[in-house]
Design an enzyme around this catalytic site. Structure first.
Site, mmCIF file in Angstrom:
data_model
loop_
_atom_site.group_PDB
_atom_site.id
_atom_site.type_symbol
_atom_site.label_atom_id
_atom_site.label_comp_id
_atom_site.label_asym_id
_atom_site.label_seq_id
_atom_site.Cartn_x
_atom_site.Cartn_y
_atom_site.Cartn_z
ATOM 1 N N ARG A 56 14.428 12.699 -22.881
ATOM 2 C CA ARG A 56 13.707 11.898 -24.360
ATOM 3 C C ARG A 56 12.313 11.742 -23.801
ATOM 4 O O ARG A 56 11.180 12.330 -24.366
ATOM 5 C CB ARG A 56 13.831 11.028 -24.987
ATOM 6 C CG ARG A 56 13.197 9.799 -25.616
ATOM 7 C CD ARG A 56 13.070 8.741 -25.860
ATOM 8 N NE ARG A 56 14.285 8.247 -25.654
ATOM 9 C CZ ARG A 56 13.677 7.016 -24.660
ATOM 10 N NH1 ARG A 56 12.789 7.398 -24.264
ATOM 11 N NH2 ARG A 56 14.755 6.678 -24.148
ATOM 12 N N ASP A 180 -5.435 17.174 -40.028
ATOM 13 C CA ASP A 180 -3.203 18.159 -39.896
ATOM 14 C C ASP A 180 -4.712 19.874 -40.332
ATOM 15 O O ASP A 180 -5.324 20.314 -41.282
ATOM 16 C CB ASP A 180 -3.482 17.445 -41.268
ATOM 17 C CG ASP A 180 -2.310 17.727 -41.046
ATOM 18 O OD1 ASP A 180 -1.758 18.685 -41.288
ATOM 19 O OD2 ASP A 180 -1.030 17.188 -42.347
ATOM 20 N N LYS A 205 5.914 25.021 -40.890
ATOM 21 C CA LYS A 205 5.283 25.448 -41.601
ATOM 22 C C LYS A 205 4.844 26.889 -40.808
ATOM 23 O O LYS A 205 6.311 27.866 -39.945
ATOM 24 C CB LYS A 205 4.341 25.072 -41.920
ATOM 25 C CG LYS A 205 4.233 23.844 -42.379
ATOM 26 C CD LYS A 205 5.682 23.982 -43.726
ATOM 27 C CE LYS A 205 6.127 22.334 -43.986
ATOM 28 N NZ LYS A 205 5.103 20.842 -44.485
HETATM 29 C C1 LIG Z 1 4.760 19.783 -43.957
HETATM 30 C C2 LIG Z 1 3.834 18.869 -44.231
HETATM 31 C C3 LIG Z 1 3.714 18.085 -42.971
HETATM 32 C C4 LIG Z 1 4.986 17.003 -42.486
HETATM 33 O O1 LIG Z 1 5.618 17.979 -41.594
HETATM 34 P P1 LIG Z 1 7.464 17.911 -41.614
HETATM 35 O O2 LIG Z 1 7.341 18.600 -40.346
HETATM 36 O O3 LIG Z 1 8.141 18.365 -43.172
HETATM 37 O O4 LIG Z 1 7.826 16.722 -41.187
HETATM 38 C C5 LIG Z 1 2.395 16.969 -43.014
HETATM 39 N N1 LIG Z 1 0.873 18.187 -43.151
HETATM 40 C C6 LIG Z 1 1.179 19.068 -43.990
HETATM 41 C C7 LIG Z 1 -0.003 20.065 -44.617
HETATM 42 C C8 LIG Z 1 2.545 19.894 -44.029
HETATM 43 O O5 LIG Z 1 1.714 20.558 -45.197
#
Ligand SMILES: *Cc1c(COP(=O)(O)O)cnc(C)c1O
Length: 391
Positions: A56, A180, A205
Site C-alpha cells: 500500500r 484535471d 482514459k
Molecule cells: C473519468 C474521469 C474522472 C474519474 O476517473 P475514474 O478513473 O473513472 O475514477 C475524472 N475526471 C475526468 C475528466 C474523467 O473523464
C-alpha cells in the site's frame, strides 16, 4: 565528444513514455517492468529494507509508473491511485472543515458528486462557476478559498479555461490551482508549466488508452505538498494494484502515437459533422468557431480526440443516431483506441438535474464522441449512415 553531447540531451516525449522509470530490471534484465505481485517485502533486520516494506505504501511496479507519468507531465513528482476519483478524493484530504473550493461548473460528473454529495457534509464549501470566463473565478474567491479546481477542456462541451490566468488568480488569493488534465493528456497539455500546482488524471482514459484498467494520478512539483499527498496516499489507501500499474505502463508506451491519431481523426470527424444538415452545432476546440479556440491553440499542443455535437430533434433525434451507429459503441468512458459514443443527458450527466444541465448549456440532443484510432474512412462512413437515415 559528440556521443557525450547526445547523452546529455534530454529525451523527447515519445521516448520518455517508453523509457523513463522503465530501465531493464536489475536482477534478470527483463526489458519490461515486472508485475511485483507481492503485498510485503522481506527485511534483513527489523526496519531494514530496500525501500519497500508494504505494497500500500510503495510497490516497484507503481514506482515505475509514477516516474514515467511525472516525466510526461514535466513534474518532479507523481502519485498513482486506484482510480481518478481515488486521486480526487485524496487531493481533497489536503483541506479541512471551513475551507472553500472554487470549481469549474461543468466538471466531470463524479467530481461534482464527490463535492456536492460527500465533501459538503464534511464542512467543505464549494462555488461552481463558468471558469472559461476567468473573471467569474475572481468574483467568488474568499479569504477561505484554498483551491481552484479547473477542468480544461471540459466534459462534454469542451469548454476551455485560460489555465495561466486561473492559476494566477488562485495564487494571488493564497490558494492552489488543480487542473484535471484527463481530456488533453500530457501529450497535448502540461498545466504545471502554465502555473498550476497539481495535475490530476483519470489514467483510465487516454493514458492507459485501451479500456482495460481503471486508475488515477496526481503530478506536482512542490516538495512539501508532495510529501503531504504521499502521506495521504498511504493513509487513505486508494492505491492501484501492481497489475493495474503494469497495464497502465504498457498503454503509456504508445501514448504519443495514439494521441496523434486520435486528434487527426477527431479533426476529420468535426469537419465532417460541421457540414451535416441534421447537425445543429459541433463542439471541438480545434474548430476556429469554438469560443475557446484561441486559448486552446495557445496553451495546448493539439486539440485531442473528443468531439460533441447537437442533432436536430433533441433526445429522440440523438437516440436514433446512436441506435444506427455500428463502429461507435454506446458506452461511458473515453480515450481508448476504440470509438465510443454516449448521450450525456441520459448517461454520464444524468445525475445532474435537468435545470442545472440546461443552465450549463447541455442540450438533451447532445452526443459525445470519443474518436478512436480506427481507419478514418470507416468512422466517417459510420456517422454518415447514421445521420443520413434520420427521419
Ligand atoms: C473519468 C474521469 C474522472 C474519474 O476517473 P475514474 O478513473 O473513472 O475514477 C475524472 N475526471 C475526468 C475528466 C474523467 O473523464
Amino acid at each position: 565528444m559528440a556521443r557525450r553531447k547526445l547523452q546529455r540531451r534530454s529525451l523527447q516525449f515519445a521516448s520518455r513514455a517508453i523509457h523513463v522509470g522503465q530501465e531493464p530490471e536489475a536482477a534478470t534484465g527483463a526489458i519490461t517492468v515486472p508485475i511485483y505481485q507481492t503485498s510485503t517485502f522481506a527485511q534483513s533486520a527489523p526496519g531494514v529494507h530496500q525501500g519497500y516494506d508494504y505494497s500500500r505504501t510503495d510497490n516497484p511496479t507503481r514506482t515505475a509508473l509514477q516516474k514515467a507519468l511525472a516525466s510526461l507531465e514535466s513534474a518532479n513528482y507523481c502519485l498513482a491511485f486506484s482510480s481518478g476519483m481515488g486521486a480526487a478524493t485524496t487531493a481533497t484530504l489536503l483541506f479541512k472543515h471551513g475551507d472553500h473550493i472554487v470549481s469549474s461548473r461543468d466538471v466531470y460528473g463524479g467530481t461534482y458528486r464527490l463535492f456536492r454529495r460527500v465533501l459538503q457534509d464534511f464542512g467543505l464549501t464549494f462555488s461552481f462557476v463558468e471558469t472559461s470566463n476567468v473573471k467569474g473565478i475572481e468574483r467568488v474567491m474568499t479569504r477561505h478559498t484554498r483551491l481552484v479546481w479547473i477542468e480544461s477542456p471540459t466534459n462534454p462541451l469542451l469548454r476551455i479555461t485560460d489555465i495561466r490566468a486561473a492559476a494566477e488568480i488562485a495564487h494571488r488569493h493564497g490558494a492552489l490551482c488543480l487542473v484535471d488534465n484527463t481530456f488533453a493528456s500530457p501529450f497535448f497539455q502540461r498545466p504545471l508549466a502554465l502555473g498550476a500546482d497539481l495535475v490530476l488524471h483519470s489514467t483510465t482514459k487516454y493514458l492507459a488508452g485501451h479500456a482495460d484498467v481503471v486508475g488515477g494520478a496526481i503530478c506536482l512539483n512542490e516538495r512539501s505538498l508532495y510529501e503531504r499527498l504521499k502521506f495521504l496516499q498511504n493513509a487513505a489507501g486508494a492505491t492501484p494494484s501492481p497489475f493495474d500499474c503494469f497495464l497502465t505502463l504498457r498503454g503509456l508506451k504508445t501514448l504519443a502515437l495514439r494521441m496523434r491519431e486520435h486528434e487527426k481523426n477527431a479533426i476529420r470527424v468535426a469537419g465532417f459533422l460541421k457540414d451535416q444538415p441534421r447537425v445543429r452545432r459541433v463542439y471541438y476546440p480545434g474548430l476556429s468557431s469554438h469560443p475557446g479556440h484561441e486559448i486552446a491553440a495557445e496553451q495546448m499542443d493539439g486539440f485531442s480526440g473528443i468531439v460533441s455535437f447537437e442533432v436536430k430533434g433533441g433526445l429522440t433525434g440523438a437516440r436514433r443516431v446512436l441506435g444506427r451507429l455500428k463502429i461507435f459503441k454506446i458506452a461511458e468512458s473515453l480515450g481508448g483506441v476504440e470509438s465510443l459514443v454516449e448521450l450525456p443527458a441520459v448517461m454520464t450527466h444524468a445525475s445532474i438535474p435537468k435545470e442545472e444541465r440546461k443552465k450549463s448549456g447541455l442540450d438533451d440532443g447532445l452526443i459525445r464522441l470519443s474518436v478512436g484510432i480506427e481507419d478514418i474512412d470507416d468512422l466517417i462512413f459510420d456517422l454518415e449512415s447514421a445521420l443520413k437515415s434520420q427521419g
